[in-house]
Design a protein around this motif. Structure first.
Motif, short mmCIF file in Angstrom:
data_model
loop_
_atom_site.label_atom_id
_atom_site.label_comp_id
_atom_site.label_asym_id
_atom_site.label_seq_id
_atom_site.Cartn_x
_atom_site.Cartn_y
_atom_site.Cartn_z
N THR A 62 8.67 -11.40 -4.07
CA THR A 62 8.20 -10.02 -4.02
C THR A 62 8.16 -9.46 -5.43
N ASN A 63 7.02 -8.92 -5.79
CA ASN A 63 6.87 -8.37 -7.14
C ASN A 63 6.60 -6.89 -7.09
N GLY A 64 6.57 -6.28 -8.25
CA GLY A 64 6.20 -4.87 -8.35
C GLY A 64 7.39 -4.01 -8.01
N SER A 65 7.35 -2.79 -8.49
CA SER A 65 8.51 -1.94 -8.31
C SER A 65 8.16 -0.68 -7.55
N ASP A 66 6.98 -0.63 -6.95
CA ASP A 66 6.63 0.57 -6.19
C ASP A 66 7.13 0.45 -4.76
N HIS A 69 -0.96 0.68 0.97
CA HIS A 69 -1.96 0.16 0.06
C HIS A 69 -1.65 0.67 -1.35
N PRO A 70 -2.01 -0.11 -2.37
CA PRO A 70 -1.66 0.28 -3.75
C PRO A 70 -2.12 1.68 -4.12
N GLN A 71 -3.28 2.10 -3.61
CA GLN A 71 -3.80 3.42 -3.99
C GLN A 71 -3.24 4.57 -3.14
N SER A 117 -0.99 7.38 -1.43
CA SER A 117 0.12 8.20 -1.92
C SER A 117 1.15 8.41 -0.82
N GLN A 135 4.55 0.77 -1.79
CA GLN A 135 3.76 -0.44 -1.60
C GLN A 135 4.60 -1.54 -0.96
N ALA A 136 5.84 -1.64 -1.40
CA ALA A 136 6.71 -2.69 -0.88
C ALA A 136 6.94 -2.55 0.61
N ARG A 175 5.62 9.40 -2.07
CA ARG A 175 6.26 9.24 -3.39
C ARG A 175 6.84 10.57 -3.85
#
Lengths: 378, 378
Positions: B263-267, B275-277, B279, B270-271, A287
């Protein structure tokens, strides 16, 4: 039939690399016209080498550019000048339905909406030359824009990606001029260090592909092999990769919708970017960090404000970078100068007149901010 | 209008995941017909849940499959049975011009050429469901096959990728049944350990996309996020990536040429698979090792020999894997058994009769090789 290519800015970095591509593919391309700025002798050599009948130098003013862009009757025009000088000629070519391979960042940042609207009207195809935008363009081929969730531009991170906030703010000119993966000019290298290059590219991507800022992401990818990513509505993702060699996106833009040939060898690892001796290739994606690289946030702000604000951002950045390179301000003051110019500016609808006014005003405001910063420094 | 989907093999892993996709997109799909093997009760529940009028179980034989594949008048048929049982029904659908989402590996490995020829004649579109082939298919959308230099399938490397040759040859059944990234059945997991899955996929890719073995590479990519790579003639590369979830390629194959949404979310990190956590996200690509994984080389050989040899490879592998799982042979003997069957077989032109003969003969030869190996062991 070989494609007829005209080049505005033929003696610059993109222009000479384009001629290199053309020279390697004499069956695919001929040169219809060449225009350059001050390097008259180099232009003359190029015209002679490629048997070009229509050539123009800066001395001839707008008429010379127009002659090359339109009257040479190219199939594709490579717009590779800097700044605003070639705006009229490029627009004239687009209005005539000539395809444009566009490498002029200011043109897209400041007037991308006008350009795309004119192209939609005439049927001219606008193909980006920048590696990141070429990547997105390639990933979108054959796909419906309605099924794109978001697009992502990759960034090398520049020379300061592993530095702390303090180190970045106090960076010296020499440090900012060392880029880890790409070779490029002073302005571009400083933009890479501040990551403003990526901010400007987000604006370009918004213009070229019609997505708002919130659907354009940035990921730092230090290897500079993957250049762009498209995330589709169904969760599938396409990533474009290529060796960091500008001749690849230039060749793609000139040959579109066809592709050139020439890739050799059968080792897939090497083909996707590994060194011949390497046994593995690694892609990292991280990121970006808005706190250490505030220029990125300024670009998203200017994009959201719209109108002439991207032009203000671009002009103010130019002044700030020059002031930094000349030792007038510190690296950490670049975003401060730009933010000053943005907050002084008014959002105006874009046309050539408002763009020129916004550009001039932004430069004045940025110069004033530079002087104010110097006084603080002293 | 929602697409009408018929499924052969609706109670299996691919079939149930397809129904899961369909249930999430009631505006996009209805179920026209369902066929399954022995799980009659599950089939009845599925038919009731999706309001299906045409359902058939294995008891009904070929007529039942044909009823579901053709007479239910689907827009797209999902071919998700194992082995040869559904050949006739799938071919009949293709000949009627019905699009086929194909998940039946034996069908493509053994009879892919026939299938593609029939589809070219009728206009039926064959879209692969396997994640690697879906990746290649997606990267080829909008591109000319003439401008493809080569294609690359990624491989997780399986549970033995970091093991020595000795460790692999003497591997126990439990070790071979532990896959690092995908969840799948016993046969597939052992194929992953021997990397025969990748060998079979190379053959499938050759059939589906019309490239010879020397233009199909393999790269080990332990993260299992990038599934396939296309290297174009101009040096540009496209990589498809997606979470390792079979519902993505299934949804793509059913919706083609459209894409589903969801597909959701804007990261962006992750897309593209982080994993969400996390970096950061890392992709590694490594060359496969033909010495430690000889099954891959056997597959390339069978592909080059052509005709019925891929069917021989596939059948002999099935016998060898079962013998390994039953403790009759060691892991290192799997390729030996297959090589025996290949060297006993004759290359014949493919039709349904020669395929069945080759399949039966290969199984006999492989069983004989298993018994010979057991005698050696004792």
């Amino acid at each position: 039939m070989p494609k007829r290519v005209a080049i505005l800015g033929s003696t610059g970095s993109i222009g000479t690399q384009a001629l290199d591509v053309i020279a390697r593919h004499p069956d695919r391309f001929t040169v219809a016209g060449l225009a350059a700025g001050k390097q008259i002798e180099k232009l003359r050599e190029q015209a002679e080498r490629f048997g070009v009948k229509v050539a123009a130098s800066a001395d001839e003013g707008p008429a010379g550019l127009l002659r090359v862009a339109v009257e040479s009757k190219p199939d594709v025009l490579l717009a590779a000048t800097d700044g605003f000088v070639a705006f009229d000629a490029v627009f004239a070519a687009v209005e005539c339905g000539i395809d444009v391979a566009v490498a002029n960042k200011e043109l897209i940042v400041a007037a991308g909406d006008l350009l795309m609207a004119a192209a939609a009207k005439s049927g001219s195809r606008i193909v980006p030359v920048d590696s990141e935008h070429s990547a997105i363009f390639q990933c979108l081929v054959g796909e419906s824009r309605d099924r794109v969730h978001s697009i992502v531009l990759t960034a090398s991170g520049g020379p300061f990606w592993r530095k702390t906030k303090d180190e970045i703010q106090n960076a010296q000119v020499e440090a900012a001029l060392t880029h880890p993966t790409w070779q490029m000019g002073v302005k571009n290298t400083v933009d890479s260090a501040s990551m403003m290059n990526k901010g400007l590219e987000v604006i370009e991507a918004s213009r070229l592909f019609g997505f708002p800022g919130e659907r354009i992401g940035i990921l730092v990818h230090p290897q500079s092999i993957a250049h762009g990513i498209v995330i589709f509505s169904d969760g599938n993702v396409k990533i474009q990769a290529a060796a960091p060699d500008m001749r690849l996106p230039i060749g793609y833009a000139l040959a579109f919708p066809d592709r050139l040939s020439g890739t050799n060898g059968s080792d897939p690892l090497q083909a996707i970017g590994a060194h011949p001796q390497a046994s593995a290739l690694r892609f990292d994606f991280e990121r970006p960090d808005p706190d250490r690289f505030p220029c990125v946030g300024l670009a998203y702000e200017a994009l959201e404000q719209g109108g002439t604000m991207p032009a203000v951002l671009s002009a103010a950045n130019e002044i700030a970078v020059h002031a930094f390179v000349e030792g007038k301000i510190g690296f950490g003051q670049i975003p401060i100068v730009i933010a000053e110019a943005l907050s002084s500016a008014m959002v105006r609808e874009v046309n050539l007149a408002t763009l020129r006014q916004a550009d001039a005003q932004a430069r004045d405001d940025a110069r004033a901010a530079v002087n104010a910063a110097r006084r603080v420094k002293v």
